[in-house]
Scaffold this motif. Structure first.
Motif, PDB file in Angstrom:
ATOM      1  N   ILE A   1      -2.101 -15.609   7.919  1.00  0.00           N
ATOM      2  CA  ILE A   1      -3.319 -14.826   7.676  1.00  0.00           C
ATOM      3  C   ILE A   1      -3.436 -13.708   8.703  1.00  0.00           C
ATOM      4  O   ILE A   1      -3.762 -12.561   8.356  1.00  0.00           O
ATOM      5  N   ALA A   2      -3.147 -14.018   9.955  1.00  0.00           N
ATOM      6  CA  ALA A   2      -3.232 -12.987  11.003  1.00  0.00           C
ATOM      7  C   ALA A   2      -2.215 -11.874  10.756  1.00  0.00           C
ATOM      8  O   ALA A   2      -2.531 -10.688  10.942  1.00  0.00           O
TER       9      ALA A   2
ATOM     10  N   LEU B   1      -3.487  -9.679   7.968  1.00  0.00           N
ATOM     11  CA  LEU B   1      -4.556  -8.812   8.474  1.00  0.00           C
ATOM     12  C   LEU B   1      -3.992  -7.667   9.311  1.00  0.00           C
ATOM     13  O   LEU B   1      -4.453  -6.516   9.225  1.00  0.00           O
TER      14      LEU B   1
ATOM     15  N   THR C   1      -2.567  -5.109   7.006  1.00  0.00           N
ATOM     16  CA  THR C   1      -3.664  -4.376   6.363  1.00  0.00           C
ATOM     17  C   THR C   1      -4.203  -3.307   7.302  1.00  0.00           C
ATOM     18  O   THR C   1      -4.432  -2.148   6.889  1.00  0.00           O
ATOM     19  N   LEU C   2      -4.397  -3.677   8.556  1.00  0.00           N
ATOM     20  CA  LEU C   2      -4.881  -2.695   9.537  1.00  0.00           C
ATOM     21  C   LEU C   2      -3.868  -1.571   9.754  1.00  0.00           C
ATOM     22  O   LEU C   2      -4.245  -0.402   9.936  1.00  0.00           O
TER      23      LEU C   2
ATOM     24  N   GLY D   1      -5.269  -6.464   1.593  1.00  0.00           N
ATOM     25  CA  GLY D   1      -6.628  -6.981   1.774  1.00  0.00           C
ATOM     26  C   GLY D   1      -6.947  -8.068   0.762  1.00  0.00           C
ATOM     27  O   GLY D   1      -7.556  -9.100   1.095  1.00  0.00           O
TER      28      GLY D   1
ATOM     29  N   CYS E   1      -5.216 -11.179   1.854  1.00  0.00           N
ATOM     30  CA  CYS E   1      -5.934 -11.809   2.964  1.00  0.00           C
ATOM     31  C   CYS E   1      -7.121 -12.618   2.452  1.00  0.00           C
ATOM     32  O   CYS E   1      -7.354 -13.751   2.893  1.00  0.00           O
TER      33      CYS E   1
END
Length: 132
Positions: free
Chosen positions: A76-77, A80, A83-84, A113, A116
């Motif tokens: 998950i991290a 993310l 995505t960033l 996203g 996530c």
């Protein structure tokens, strides 16, 4: 591999003797026809009191597969983080006026996203099921 005993499965002995009889009474030069052999075995079994019929039972219910494990925190991290990165790339492309790169970054950010959100939802559902 062990051979089944004739006391456990007497029909195997009948099939073997039917095949042996067929082998002894047929001309070895003739072509091998499986339908003729099947008829000989069926006739021997029928004479011995066996009856071969198709099963009318319903097929067994499909087995339920275990639920897949929840996504790890690291997965998950990482999603993310990606995505960033896509959002950062889209912002830089917007500042430079590179519309194609802006579209690519925004598209990647939307897809990642969504992933996530799905991973976080799956992890929460798994932890809620696990609690008493």
């Amino acid at each position: 591999m062990t051979d089944p005993t004739t006391t456990d499965r007497p029909h195997l002995e009948l099939i073997a003797s039917a095949l042996e009889d067929w082998w002894l009474i047929t001309d070895p030069v003739q072509p091998f026809d499986t339908r003729v052999v099947a008829q000989a075995v069926d006739a021997r079994l029928t004479r011995s009191g066996y009856q071969i019929t198709p099963t009318t039972r319903t097929p067994p219910m499909p087995t339920r597969h275990p639920a897949p494990p929840p996504p790890s925190r690291a997965a998950i991290a990482f999603a993310l983080f990606l995505t960033l990165c896509c959002l950062t790339g889209a912002t830089i492309a917007l500042a430079r006026g590179d519309w194609w790169w802006l579209a690519a970054g925004a598209f990647g950010a939307v897809l990642l996203g969504q992933e996530c959100i799905e991973e976080i939802t799956a992890r929460r559902a798994h932890t809620r099921r696990k609690r008493p």
